[in-house]
Scaffold this motif. Structure first.
Motif, PDB file in Angstrom:
ATOM      1  N   TYR A  61     -80.013 -33.267 -16.118  1.00  0.00           N
ATOM      2  CA  TYR A  61     -78.785 -33.591 -15.387  1.00  0.00           C
ATOM      3  C   TYR A  61     -78.603 -35.103 -15.259  1.00  0.00           C
ATOM      4  O   TYR A  61     -77.530 -35.631 -15.545  1.00  0.00           O
ATOM      5  CB  TYR A  61     -78.838 -32.934 -13.997  1.00  0.00           C
ATOM      6  N   THR A 114     -72.797 -31.045 -12.281  1.00  0.00           N
ATOM      7  CA  THR A 114     -73.359 -30.692 -10.979  1.00  0.00           C
ATOM      8  C   THR A 114     -73.226 -29.192 -10.730  1.00  0.00           C
ATOM      9  O   THR A 114     -74.163 -28.558 -10.222  1.00  0.00           O
ATOM     10  CB  THR A 114     -72.671 -31.484  -9.856  1.00  0.00           C
ATOM     11  N   THR A 115     -72.098 -28.622 -11.100  1.00  0.00           N
ATOM     12  CA  THR A 115     -71.901 -27.184 -10.936  1.00  0.00           C
ATOM     13  C   THR A 115     -72.945 -26.400 -11.722  1.00  0.00           C
ATOM     14  O   THR A 115     -73.596 -25.494 -11.198  1.00  0.00           O
ATOM     15  CB  THR A 115     -70.493 -26.775 -11.396  1.00  0.00           C
ATOM     16  N   PHE A 165     -70.620 -25.378  -2.508  1.00  0.00           N
ATOM     17  CA  PHE A 165     -71.345 -26.645  -2.630  1.00  0.00           C
ATOM     18  C   PHE A 165     -70.510 -27.678  -3.389  1.00  0.00           C
ATOM     19  O   PHE A 165     -70.392 -28.828  -2.960  1.00  0.00           O
ATOM     20  CB  PHE A 165     -72.679 -26.402  -3.342  1.00  0.00           C
ATOM     21  N   ILE A 166     -69.911 -27.284  -4.503  1.00  0.00           N
ATOM     22  CA  ILE A 166     -69.116 -28.213  -5.301  1.00  0.00           C
ATOM     23  C   ILE A 166     -67.866 -28.641  -4.538  1.00  0.00           C
ATOM     24  O   ILE A 166     -67.454 -29.804  -4.609  1.00  0.00           O
ATOM     25  CB  ILE A 166     -68.761 -27.591  -6.671  1.00  0.00           C
ATOM     26  N   LEU A 181     -80.399 -24.202 -10.712  1.00  0.00           N
ATOM     27  CA  LEU A 181     -81.448 -24.366  -9.700  1.00  0.00           C
ATOM     28  C   LEU A 181     -81.417 -23.243  -8.672  1.00  0.00           C
ATOM     29  O   LEU A 181     -82.462 -22.710  -8.282  1.00  0.00           O
ATOM     30  CB  LEU A 181     -81.312 -25.719  -9.008  1.00  0.00           C
ATOM     31  N   LEU A 182     -80.223 -22.876  -8.250  1.00  0.00           N
ATOM     32  CA  LEU A 182     -80.093 -21.781  -7.293  1.00  0.00           C
ATOM     33  C   LEU A 182     -80.612 -20.481  -7.896  1.00  0.00           C
ATOM     34  O   LEU A 182     -81.320 -19.712  -7.238  1.00  0.00           O
ATOM     35  CB  LEU A 182     -78.633 -21.638  -6.865  1.00  0.00           C
ATOM     36  N   PHE A 196     -76.598 -27.101 -10.323  1.00  0.00           N
ATOM     37  CA  PHE A 196     -76.817 -26.447  -9.036  1.00  0.00           C
ATOM     38  C   PHE A 196     -76.961 -24.936  -9.212  1.00  0.00           C
ATOM     39  O   PHE A 196     -77.838 -24.304  -8.613  1.00  0.00           O
ATOM     40  CB  PHE A 196     -75.670 -26.763  -8.062  1.00  0.00           C
ATOM     41  N   THR A 229     -72.419 -21.777  -5.011  1.00  0.00           N
ATOM     42  CA  THR A 229     -72.197 -22.905  -5.919  1.00  0.00           C
ATOM     43  C   THR A 229     -70.784 -23.454  -5.746  1.00  0.00           C
ATOM     44  O   THR A 229     -70.589 -24.675  -5.669  1.00  0.00           O
ATOM     45  CB  THR A 229     -72.433 -22.485  -7.384  1.00  0.00           C
ATOM     46  N   ARG A 281     -74.539 -16.196  -5.489  1.00  0.00           N
ATOM     47  CA  ARG A 281     -74.883 -17.487  -6.107  1.00  0.00           C
ATOM     48  C   ARG A 281     -73.626 -18.231  -6.557  1.00  0.00           C
ATOM     49  O   ARG A 281     -73.531 -19.450  -6.390  1.00  0.00           O
ATOM     50  CB  ARG A 281     -75.835 -17.276  -7.272  1.00  0.00           C
TER      51      ARG A 281
END
Length: 151
Positions: A83, A97-98, A129-130, A104-105, A101, A126, A122
């Motif tokens: 990333y 980032t999407t 978060f974004i 990782l999630l 993330f 996500t 999830r």
């Protein structure tokens, strides 16, 4: 417990913090890097404090970094490095980032991977978060983010 189990990780984190701070202070235009400079300075101070405590033998918390912990963190570290060094510049900050993330999630979420409900959860986490990241960086702080293929 060996002192090196505190010295080595805290030293690496301190070195990474210094590198990030150096990058943030040498980039132009200066106005676009005000927030990264603030965050990196605080990061260096805290990492330096932790590293100094480790060097003096004052770190008494935890047992250091075990082999199991390294194995558990390795996939996340690989995703983070991809990333940082490639995806954000190639795909743009928000797209990369999407994806990062979500990966990782998916890697660290203990919910079952064979149920649609956990995947929907999830995706919603996500998206939330974004949305927060966009509101924080683009709208509130007006921070420059890498833009390429997809915004």
């Amino acid at each position: 417990m060996s002192r090196t189990q505190h010295i080595i990780p805290s030293g690496i984190i301190f070195a990474v913090g210094c590198w990030i701070a150096w990058i943030s202070y040498t980039q132009q235009p200066a106005e676009a890097f005000l927030f990264p400079r603030l965050i990196s300075t605080v990061f260096v101070v805290l990492a330096g404090w932790t590293f100094g405590k480790a060097l003096m033998g004052l770190s008494r918390v935890g047992t250091g970094v075990s082999r199991t912990m390294i194995i558990n963190l390795a996939p996340g570290l690989v995703v983070a490095l991809i990333y940082i060094f490639w995806a954000a510049k190639t795909f743009g900050f928000y797209t990369a980032t999407t994806v990062a993330f979500f990966i990782l999630l998916s890697l660290y979420d203990p919910a079952p991977h064979n149920e649609a409900r956990s995947w929907i959860k999830r995706v919603l986490i996500t998206a939330g978060f974004i949305a927060v990241m966009y509101g924080l960086f683009a709208m509130l702080l007006k921070v420059y983010t890498p833009r390429e293929i997809l915004f």
